[in-house]
Each structure stands twice: as structure tokens, then as C-alpha cells.
Design a protein around this motif. Structure first.
Motif, short mmCIF file in Angstrom:
data_model
loop_
_atom_site.label_atom_id
_atom_site.label_comp_id
_atom_site.label_asym_id
_atom_site.label_seq_id
_atom_site.Cartn_x
_atom_site.Cartn_y
_atom_site.Cartn_z
N SER A 681 0.85 -1.19 0.00
CA SER A 681 0.00 0.00 0.00
C SER A 681 0.88 1.23 0.00
O SER A 681 2.08 1.16 0.29
CB SER A 681 -0.92 0.00 1.22
OG SER A 681 -1.88 1.03 1.13
N THR A 682 0.29 2.37 -0.31
CA THR A 682 1.06 3.60 -0.36
C THR A 682 1.52 4.03 1.03
O THR A 682 0.80 3.86 2.02
CB THR A 682 0.24 4.74 -0.99
OG1 THR A 682 1.04 5.94 -0.98
CG2 THR A 682 -1.04 5.00 -0.23
N GLY A 683 2.73 4.58 1.08
CA GLY A 683 3.25 5.10 2.34
C GLY A 683 3.07 6.59 2.47
O GLY A 683 3.55 7.20 3.44
N THR A 684 2.36 7.21 1.51
CA THR A 684 2.19 8.67 1.55
C THR A 684 0.80 9.09 2.01
O THR A 684 0.50 10.27 2.06
CB THR A 684 2.46 9.28 0.16
OG1 THR A 684 1.59 8.68 -0.81
CG2 THR A 684 3.91 9.03 -0.25
N ASN A 685 -0.05 8.13 2.32
CA ASN A 685 -1.35 8.42 2.93
C ASN A 685 -1.74 7.20 3.75
O ASN A 685 -1.23 6.10 3.53
CB ASN A 685 -2.41 8.73 1.88
CG ASN A 685 -3.51 9.64 2.43
OD1 ASN A 685 -3.61 9.85 3.63
ND2 ASN A 685 -4.33 10.19 1.54
N TYR A 686 -2.64 7.38 4.70
CA TYR A 686 -2.87 6.34 5.68
C TYR A 686 -4.06 5.41 5.46
O TYR A 686 -4.03 4.26 5.89
CB TYR A 686 -3.03 6.97 7.07
CG TYR A 686 -4.27 7.81 7.20
CD1 TYR A 686 -5.48 7.26 7.59
CD2 TYR A 686 -4.25 9.18 6.92
CE1 TYR A 686 -6.63 8.03 7.69
CE2 TYR A 686 -5.38 9.94 7.01
CZ TYR A 686 -6.58 9.37 7.39
OH TYR A 686 -7.71 10.12 7.48
N PRO A 687 -5.19 5.84 4.84
CA PRO A 687 -6.42 5.04 4.95
C PRO A 687 -6.31 3.62 4.42
O PRO A 687 -6.81 2.67 5.03
CB PRO A 687 -7.44 5.85 4.16
CG PRO A 687 -6.91 7.23 4.13
CD PRO A 687 -5.43 7.08 4.09
N ASP A 688 -5.65 3.44 3.26
CA ASP A 688 -5.59 2.11 2.66
C ASP A 688 -4.80 1.14 3.54
O ASP A 688 -5.21 0.00 3.77
CB ASP A 688 -4.95 2.19 1.27
CG ASP A 688 -5.75 3.07 0.32
OD1 ASP A 688 -6.96 3.25 0.57
OD2 ASP A 688 -5.17 3.59 -0.65
N ALA A 689 -3.65 1.61 4.04
CA ALA A 689 -2.84 0.76 4.91
C ALA A 689 -3.52 0.51 6.24
O ALA A 689 -3.37 -0.56 6.85
CB ALA A 689 -1.47 1.40 5.12
N LEU A 690 -4.30 1.49 6.71
CA LEU A 690 -4.96 1.38 8.00
C LEU A 690 -5.87 0.16 8.07
O LEU A 690 -5.95 -0.52 9.10
CB LEU A 690 -5.77 2.65 8.26
CG LEU A 690 -6.48 2.77 9.62
CD1 LEU A 690 -5.45 2.93 10.73
CD2 LEU A 690 -7.43 3.96 9.61
N VAL A 691 -6.57 -0.14 6.97
CA VAL A 691 -7.54 -1.24 6.99
C VAL A 691 -6.92 -2.56 6.55
O VAL A 691 -7.61 -3.58 6.50
CB VAL A 691 -8.75 -0.90 6.09
CG1 VAL A 691 -9.45 0.35 6.59
CG2 VAL A 691 -8.34 -0.73 4.63
N SER A 692 -5.60 -2.55 6.23
CA SER A 692 -4.95 -3.74 5.70
C SER A 692 -4.54 -4.75 6.76
O SER A 692 -4.23 -5.90 6.43
CB SER A 692 -3.71 -3.35 4.89
OG SER A 692 -4.05 -2.54 3.80
N SER A 693 -4.51 -4.32 8.02
CA SER A 693 -4.01 -5.23 9.06
C SER A 693 -4.85 -6.50 9.17
O SER A 693 -4.34 -7.55 9.56
CB SER A 693 -3.96 -4.52 10.41
OG SER A 693 -5.24 -4.12 10.83
N ALA A 694 -6.13 -6.42 8.81
CA ALA A 694 -6.98 -7.62 8.86
C ALA A 694 -6.51 -8.65 7.84
O ALA A 694 -6.66 -9.87 8.06
CB ALA A 694 -8.44 -7.25 8.61
N ILE A 695 -5.94 -8.20 6.71
CA ILE A 695 -5.38 -9.15 5.74
C ILE A 695 -4.14 -9.80 6.32
O ILE A 695 -3.91 -11.01 6.17
CB ILE A 695 -5.05 -8.44 4.41
CG1 ILE A 695 -6.26 -7.67 3.88
CG2 ILE A 695 -4.58 -9.45 3.37
CD1 ILE A 695 -6.00 -6.89 2.60
#
Length: 751
Positions: A681-695
């Protein structure tokens, strides 16, 4: 009788007889007792039997705030309890006895004069209209043979009265309603404390109006701030000491203290709080830096720092399950419970040294021209590291070739068992010694997980995890909901979601529940939503809407992101370790989340200047991993943690950029990711990475944050190595912000 009287007289002479004053020796310390706890919940007040909010909850909330305020003012604070526990199951009276044993045991040797005890309580009476703040202390006029005070409290009684006056006046002058005022009597906790002591009754929970106010953060904070101010006033005195350091008199005025000191030959004046000497110079002993610490495997040892290794070892031998650790290097120098299992061998396999810790053995071995480190606790004395021996066991894929080289046969065999169509080749024997019976052929598929917005991307992640919704047999049909507008509250929500049966993390607009989220909740067949953040993040109308849908709703929030973090972590079970990251930015915390959900560790958020969080100060025997450099997590915080729980259990993983920090973290925890999946995921904004921990929780997969343009060398190296060793057959690109060129580069690594 004569023997007992002589002992009492000697004890009183040792601490300074008659004046009730205190010399300034040692760091000013407050032993803070949050009153009732565990099965002894204290008063239920007006509504506790209905709401479940009892005195013990209010006691802890006020005490935590008071601890923070006292630490801001430079006091060392020890708490008799930091969680909801009791000290005895026999009876509430026995609980008091055991609680005060703990409290008195926290007084550092020789520092009674500069230590105070404060017990925080909330009151109740038969009248629903009576209320107000009250302060209790032991007065020698109430001494009796039936309820005897401690010898030291008899001595400190005048100081207890002065402490009661200073703190009570400070609170009442701030506008807090007064009850009975300052009460001199013989309550148990006050009369047996071996230092100046007070018991605070913050308010009456039997008064419905006052009970409602007691629960409010602003009121708790007001009381905490003004009690702390009163403690400061108590310590803001000047003590005249004789040539031997015995307290003679104390004064509020420095001038008065200096004038009196002129009449006593050899005397000097010291400020009680700071220890600063005024006038004549106090003889100063030669002191060594206190860099040798004694640590227990499960509890805090008071007064645990020493200037020499031998002093620390001598003291540690008095305890079971202890070790001596250098507070800077983390080297374990002595222990009576840890084995010295890491052995350094020279080029001829002759033993050179033994160590308790792998890092210490590696440091020694690295200084030798030829050396190996072995783990002597394993059956085959497994090689941990060598600078001249080759790794003779090769795990290779029949489809892709060599994956990894290892020193030890059984470790390599176990590794090969994880990967389909793999085999283990023995270089010595020049033959295959193990073949994985799973012969599935390797294939690779990249997969984009994205929506038109951050909210819809979170929904797509939810659909990936639960394409048919929650199974009817799933025990927890829970969703974690955060605001789509900012990251602060949800930074540490990954481990919480994993704890609730790997709940999806969904994002909603702040004022109203986003319709697409409503539909996703229905599709999932969720029955419970945990909101992270206050009503500014997700409004009361969002909560009402969820409840109207038949959802059970719980909100975890505090006045700040750090208080919300505490609320989140309080829901998590005990863990073997924890991550520490900055709460002021998102990359490090998001990197930590993908590991935290696999390790089942909490994430503790910190900032520069904040007091050491309770979870860190009580992390005895746990691994504490700091993610990020000193600009993110200050060096002072790291030093404080190391001194509190032992430097051997504290590690910092960091790089010059967020991407370097991410690769350092994934490299360190590489063995945890036995998975053929990647998340990018991108490291320049947070929302996408924020929800990825469930994966990550579902597939034991690491999250790689990538930049918008070309990848740095460290990221390319780690990704390439990880792809080779883990036979990646699927990469999830979460969100639409990953550069197509970077996707091409990562996909090419899997060929």
C-alpha cells in the motif's frame, strides 16, 4: 518492654527525632494508591448497581490523571495497582493490610523523608444531598493501643497534617465544593503508612449530581491538577540540616532557613523537592552513574539501580528470578534464572565465552577473526551465527529454485514443510534428504483491492476477507469502525480488530453513517460494532444509526489519541510483548500493525514529553519493540523504558525514512511471516494501509509501504529477499495509489 522501647527510640533517632521535619534526601516520590480494586469495588453510589460504574473505576481514573500531573512536576510516582486487582481474597480488611504492605515496600531505602503516600477514594452516605471533597490524615491525638499506628507514622504525623492542608487548600481554592474539610482521625491506611500520608475522598457517589460530575474527565482533571499543585506546595520548603544530615527545622522562606542555619555550626539548608543546597556546602559523596539495574521476571523491584556491577549482583542474590542488566547496552551480566545458553566458539570450535543473551554473544563473536555462536539448549547445539562456516542445508523450490540456506538440519526441514513442491538439499551429503509431499505447482497472481474512495477500499478489504459475509457459526460477528477523516484514533486498532475474531476495519464519514458502510454491515450480517474515537471522529448520530440497525455498539475513546489508545489496549489480553510507536504520524504504527496482529501484541502510542505509559512501566519480562527513530519516539522515552523494565528486553527498529523503518521491522520479524502472500500500500497516505491489518491477520502476511515513485534500495532488497524465501503467489495491492511502475517491479520479483 525495655527492648522494644529502645528499638523505637533508636528508630526515631535514625529518622530525625521530634521536629517532624524532613531532610531532602533522594528523589521526591509519591506512592499513589487507587483505593479499592478487583473484587472489592467500593461504593456503588447512586447508580453503580445499574451502570456497573463503581468507586474502584473512579479511583483509578483520578489516580491515573494524578500520576500524570505529578510526573509533569518532576515527582517519581509509584502506584500500588495499575489494573483492576485486589491484594487478598480473604476479606476487604485483609486486602487493606496487604495493600499497605505493598505501599510501604515501595519506599526506597533511606528515602522516607522525601516520600509521601496518597490513597484516592470516593465517598457515600445515606443522604443523597450530602457531598463535597474531603482530606483525611492521621493525628497523634487519635493513637490508641487498640488501633496502633506505625512508629514512623507517629513521627510523621505533623507532616501528614501539613500535606493534608497543602493539598486540600489547593483543591478547594480551585472551586471544588468542600465536604467535611480536613479530617484528623485514625484510618488504617494513614496510620500504618511509614511516610507522610493522606486519604482523599474526591466526592460523594451517593449524591446523583455529584456522581455524574465525578465521572466527567474535566472534573477528574481539575482535582488531579490541584492535588499535584498541593503536593508541590508541600515539598516547596527549605530544610535546615546539621553536619550529619539530620533535619533540624524547616521553613517556607529560604531567608528564614538561612538565618537559622547561621546559628548552628556546620549546618546547611536544602530545598526539600530539588535537593539544591543553599548557603554552606553540603558534603557530597562521590557517586557513580546508576547504570546497573536489577530486574525480576515479573514484578518491579524498588530502588533497583546501582553504581557498580558487584553492588547490583550482591543485591540481586537476595531475590529469586532476578537478573542484572546494564541499563544502556542491555547486556545481561548475571542471573539466577536465565541460562547462559549462547556459547561463542573460536575457529577450532573451542568455547570462548557464554552469554545469557544472543545479542551479547553475537557482539563478542563479531570481534573475532573466526567465530561461531551456538544455542546450547537445543539437542544439536544449533548454530545461530558464524563468520566462517557455510550454511549446508538448502531449501529449494522445484519450480523457482533456491529459497534459503540454513545452518541446522531440523530447522531447514521444518522450513521446507511450509512450502509446496519444495525439497531440502544436504550440501555435505550432496543429496536431497527431504521432499515436501505437497506437490502443488507454483503460480502467481497480483490482485488489486480498491474502491473509488478510502471508504469503499475498506469495504473491498472486508469483502476479500468475508466474500459471503460472516459465517453463521462465527463466534464474533464484529466490525471495528473508524472515521475516514483522520488517522489518530485508529492507529492502534489493528490488534483490537484481530482480537475480535479478525473483524474488518471499516471507515465512515464523521457526521452520518456512510450508506455504503450500512450496506456492508448488512451484507456481513454483523451484530456488533466497536467505534474507535469520540463523537468528533464519529458523531452520536452515527452511533444512534447503528443501534437502530440492531447493532450492539461500544465506543472506545478518550480526550486524546493517547487516551483512546489506552482504552483500546485495555480490551486486549495479556501478551508477551508490545510495540511502541509515535502517535503523531502514521507510517510506523501502520508497519507495526501488520506484525502486531500476527504476534498478538498491542501498540502503545507515545509522544515527546509525555509520562511513561503504565503499560510500558509495568512491562516486566516482556519484549518491547520501538518502531521509528528518535524523532518519532524520543531517546528519553527509550531510556526511561530500559531503566524501568530492563534494557535487555527493549529494542528499537528504525531507518532514515519510513520505508527503511518498515523494512527493518519486516526483516527483524521475518520468521513470523510464514505466508505466500504480500500486502502493498502507499506510504504517503494512511487510509488504505490502516484497513490492511486484517489481511495480515488472515494470512500472516507483512505490509510493505511504498513511495509514489521509485523504490529505495533497502525496500527493493527486502522485498526481493522476502519474495524469494516465501514463494509469494499473491500480492494484494490495497488502494488505488500504488504506482503502476512499482507494481511491475514487485510482480517481476515473483517470476
Amino acid at each position: 518492654m525495655k527492648t522494644k522501647l529502645l528499638f523505637v527510640l533508636l528508630l526515631l533517632l535514625a529518622i530525625g527525632f521530634g521536629s517532624g521535619t524532613a531532610s531532602a534526601s533522594g528523589k521526591p516520590t509519591v506512592i499513589l494508591d487507587p483505593g479499592h480494586g478487583g473484587i472489592y469495588s467500593g461504593t456503588a453510589g447512586y447508580s453503580g448497581n445499574r451502570t456497573g460504574y463503581y468507586e474502584k473505576h473512579a479511583n483509578m481514573e483520578v489516580s491515573n490523571r494524578l500520576k500524570t500531573e505529578l510526573e509533569k512536576r518532576g515527582f517519581l510516582v509509584r502506584m500500588t495497582r495499575t489494573t483492576d486487582v485486589q491484594f487478598s481474597r480473604i476479606s476487604s480488611s485483609q486486602d487493606l493490610v496487604e495493600r499497605m504492605k505493598v505501599a510501604n515496600g515501595m519506599i526506597a531505602s533511606g528515602n522516607n523523608d522525601n516520600t509521601i503516600f496518597m490513597s484516592v477514594h470516593h465517598n457515600a452516605t445515606g443522604s443523597p444531598t450530602f457531598g463535597g471533597y474531603e482530606t483525611y490524615y492521621f493525628n497523634n491525638n487519635f493513637a490508641s493501643s487498640a488501633y496502633p499506628p506505625s512508629v514512623l507514622q507517629r513521627h510523621y504525623s505533623p507532616e501528614s497534617g501539613r500535606l493534608a492542608t497543602a493539598t486540600h487548600r489547593s483543591v478547594i481554592n480551585s472551586g471544588v465544593k468542600e465536604g467535611r474539610g480536613i479530617v484528623a482521625n485514625s484510618l488504617y491506611v494513614n496510620r500504618v503508612a511509614n511516610v507522610p500520608a493522606v486519604l482523599l475522598e474526591v466526592g460523594y457517589m451517593s449524591n446523583p449530581t455529584e456522581e455524574a460530575m465525578i465521572k466527567q474527565a474535566w472534573f477528574q482533571q481539575k482535582v488531579a491538577e490541584n492535588v499535584a499543585k498541593g503536593v508541590d506546595d508541600f515539598f516547596n520548603v527549605y530544610v535546615v540540616n546539621d553536619v550529619n544530615g539530620k533535619a533540624l527545622r524547616q521553613y517556607a522562606s529560604k531567608t528564614d532557613a538561612l538565618n537559622y542555619a547561621k546559628t548552628v555550626a556546620g549546618s546547611y539548608v536544602a530545598h526539600k523537592k530539588t535537593g539544591v543546597v543553599e548557603g554552606a556546602t553540603k558534603p557530597e559523596p562521590i557517586e557513580r552513574p546508576l547504570v546497573y539495574g536489577i530486574y525480576h521476571s515479573g514484578v518491579k523491584i524498588a530502588n533497583n539501580l546501582y553504581g557498580t556491577e558487584q553492588e547490583a549482583v550482591n543485591e540481586a542474590k537476595k531475590w529469586k528470578n532476578t537478573r542484572v542488566v546494564h541499563t544502556t547496552t542491555g547486556a545481561v551480566l548475571w542471573s539466577n534464572y536465565l541460562p547462559q545458553k549462547y556459547v561463542v566458539l573460536d575457529g577450532s570450535d573451542k568455547e570462548v565465552a557464554k552469554y545469557y543473551r544472543e545479542d551479547d554473544a553475537l557482539a563478542h563473536g563479531g570481534r573475532l577473526p573466526q567465530a561461531s555462536v551456538i544455542d546450547s539448549s537445543t539437542l544439536e547445539n544449533d548454530i545461530v551465527w558464524s563468520n566462517f562456516k557455510r550454511k549446508n542445508f538448502i531449501v529449494r523450490s522445484k519450480d523457482k529454485g533456491e529459497m534459503i540456506e540454513l545452518y541446522n538440519r531440523e530447522e531447514a526441514r521444518e522450513y521446507a514443510r511450509n512450502w509446496p513442491n519444495s525439497e531440502l538439499f544436504d550440501v555435505w551429503a550432496q543429496k536431497v534428504i527431504f521432499t515436501n509431499p505437497d506437490t502443488a505447482k507454483y503460480s502467481y497472481t497480483p490482485q488489486n483491492i480498491q474502491g473509488k474512495s478510502r471508504i469503499e477500499t475498506a469495504i473491498e478489504v472486508s469483502k476479500l476477507l468475508y466474500p459471503s459475509g460472516f459465517a453463521s457459526s462465527k463466534a464474533q460477528k464484529t466490525v471495528v469502525l473508524a472515521t475516514s477523516g483522520q488517522y489518530a484514533d485508529a492507529l492502534s486498532a489493528g490488534p483490537l480488530a484481530a482480537h475480535y475474531g479478525n473483524a474488518p476495519i471499516l471507515l465512515s464519514s464523521a457526521k452520518t453513517l456512510t450508506p455504503a458502510v450500512e450496506q456492508e454491515l448488512k451484507r456481513l450480517k454483523a451484530n456488533r460494532v466497536v467505534i474507535v474515537g469520540g463523537t468528533v471522529a464519529l458523531s452520536a448520530s452515527v452511533e444512534s444509526k447503528l443501534k437502530s440497525m440492531g447493532m450492539s455498539v461500544e465506543r472506545l475513546s478518550g480526550q486524546t489519541r493517547y487516551e483512546t489508545n489506552e482504552q483500546i489496549n485495555a480490551k486486549l489480553p495479556a501478551a508477551s510483548g508490545m510495540f511502541v510507536t509515535s502517535g503523531n504520524n502514521y507510517p510506523d504504527a501502520l508497519t507495526a500493525a501488520s506484525v502486531a496482529v500476527v504476534k498478538k501484541w498491542p501498540i502503545v502510542l507515545v509522544r515527546d514529553g509525555m509520562a511513561l505509559p503504565n503499560r510500558l512501566s509495568t512491562g516486566y519480562g516482556k519484549d518491547i519493540v520501538i518502531i521509528g527513530g528518535t524523532a518519532a519516539v524520543p531517546a528519553a522515552m527509550e531510556t526511561a523504558v530500559k531503566r524501568e523494565v530492563g534494557a535487555d528486553g527493549v529494542r528499537r527498529l528504525a531507518g532514515t525514512t519510513r520505508y527503511d523503518t518498515g523494512t527493518a521491522t519486516i526483516d527483524h520479524f521475518s520468521k513470523e511471516f510464514i505466508s505466500n502472500r504480500l500486502i502493498v500500500s502507499t506510504g504517503t497516505n494512511y487510509p488504505d494501509a490502516l484497513v490492511s491489518s486484517a489481511i495480515s491477520a488472515r494470512y500472516n502476511a507483512p505490509l510493505f509501504l511504498v513511495p509514489d515513485n521509485s523504490m529505495p534500495a533497502t525496500l527493493t532488497t527486502t522485498l526481493s529477499k522476502h519474495s524469494k524465501e516465501k514463494l509469494i503467489n499473491r500480492t494484494y495491492y490495497v488502494g488505488g495509489a500504488v504506482n503502476p511502475g512499482i507494481k511491475t517491479t514487485i510482480n517481476a520479483m515473483q517470476k
